[in-house]
Design a protein around this motif. Structure first.
Motif, PDB file in Angstrom:
ATOM      1  N   THR A 151     -13.495   3.987  14.894  1.00  9.46           N
ATOM      2  CA  THR A 151     -13.153   4.883  13.790  1.00  9.46           C
ATOM      3  C   THR A 151     -14.281   5.850  13.470  1.00  9.46           C
ATOM      4  O   THR A 151     -14.048   7.038  13.234  1.00  9.46           O
ATOM      5  CB  THR A 151     -12.805   4.063  12.533  1.00  9.46           C
ATOM      6  OG1 THR A 151     -11.704   3.203  12.849  1.00  9.46           O
ATOM      7  CG2 THR A 151     -12.428   4.947  11.372  1.00  9.46           C
ATOM      8  N   ALA A 191      -8.727   0.345  15.800  1.00  4.59           N
ATOM      9  CA  ALA A 191      -9.000   1.349  14.757  1.00  4.59           C
ATOM     10  C   ALA A 191      -7.957   1.264  13.644  1.00  4.59           C
ATOM     11  O   ALA A 191      -8.300   1.339  12.457  1.00  4.59           O
ATOM     12  CB  ALA A 191      -9.030   2.745  15.361  1.00  4.59           C
ATOM     13  N   GLY A 192      -6.704   1.081  14.018  1.00  6.28           N
ATOM     14  CA  GLY A 192      -5.655   0.927  13.004  1.00  6.28           C
ATOM     15  C   GLY A 192      -5.817  -0.353  12.208  1.00  6.28           C
ATOM     16  O   GLY A 192      -5.633  -0.362  10.985  1.00  6.28           O
ATOM     17  N   THR A 223      -8.685   0.084   9.773  1.00  9.39           N
ATOM     18  CA  THR A 223      -8.278   0.936   8.652  1.00  9.39           C
ATOM     19  C   THR A 223      -7.405   0.173   7.669  1.00  9.39           C
ATOM     20  O   THR A 223      -7.599   0.263   6.450  1.00  9.39           O
ATOM     21  CB  THR A 223      -7.536   2.179   9.181  1.00  9.39           C
ATOM     22  OG1 THR A 223      -8.387   2.848  10.109  1.00  9.39           O
ATOM     23  CG2 THR A 223      -7.155   3.107   8.056  1.00  9.39           C
ATOM     24  N   MET A 251      -8.507  -0.708   3.838  1.00 12.32           N
ATOM     25  CA  MET A 251      -7.701  -0.294   2.685  1.00 12.32           C
ATOM     26  C   MET A 251      -7.311  -1.505   1.832  1.00 12.32           C
ATOM     27  O   MET A 251      -7.297  -1.412   0.597  1.00 12.32           O
ATOM     28  CB  MET A 251      -6.461   0.447   3.164  1.00 12.32           C
ATOM     29  CG  MET A 251      -6.769   1.813   3.737  1.00 12.32           C
ATOM     30  SD  MET A 251      -5.390   2.656   4.530  1.00 12.32           S
ATOM     31  CE  MET A 251      -4.095   2.502   3.357  1.00 12.32           C
TER      32      MET A 251
END
Length: 111
Positions: free
Chosen positions: A71, A88-89, A92, A96
């Motif tokens: 990221t 990366a997802g 993330t 969050m």
């Protein structure tokens, strides 16, 4: 005419305030439920097998470290593919979730 406008303004203010309070309560309950589920998963995992729990935590840490690296590094030519996009997802999503718990889970008085 002025009295109707004032009454409408007060009514709109009250509806907005009550809506914000309801949304805040729902977000706090969601944060408490998420925190309780994470604690339950950790407890059940540890009671099942402490070694597998530590191994799983290590694998999750590697997954998140790779996702953070993907990221925040300088973008490579082309798009991310395969494992890089998944990590990366995942990073993330977990970042969050951690931010959500930081903002709303601290107000949870269940601990």
């Amino acid at each position: 005419m002025g009295c109707r406008r004032a009454a409408k303004g007060v009514g709109d203010f009250l509806i907005e305030t009550v809506g914000e309070l309801v949304a805040e309560v729902i977000l706090n309950l969601l944060a408490c439920a998420l925190l309780a589920c994470l604690a339950l998963i950790a407890y059940l995992s540890w009671s099942f097998s402490p070694r597998l729990t530590i191994a799983g935590a290590g694998l999750l840490s590697l997954f998140l470290a790779h996702g953070a690296w993907q990221t925040f590094r300088a973008p490579a030519k082309g798009r991310r593919r395969g494992l890089a996009a998944v990590t990366a997802g995942g990073f993330t999503l977990i970042a969050m979730t951690a931010l959500f718990l930081l903002l709303y889970g601290t107000g949870c008085n269940c601990l």
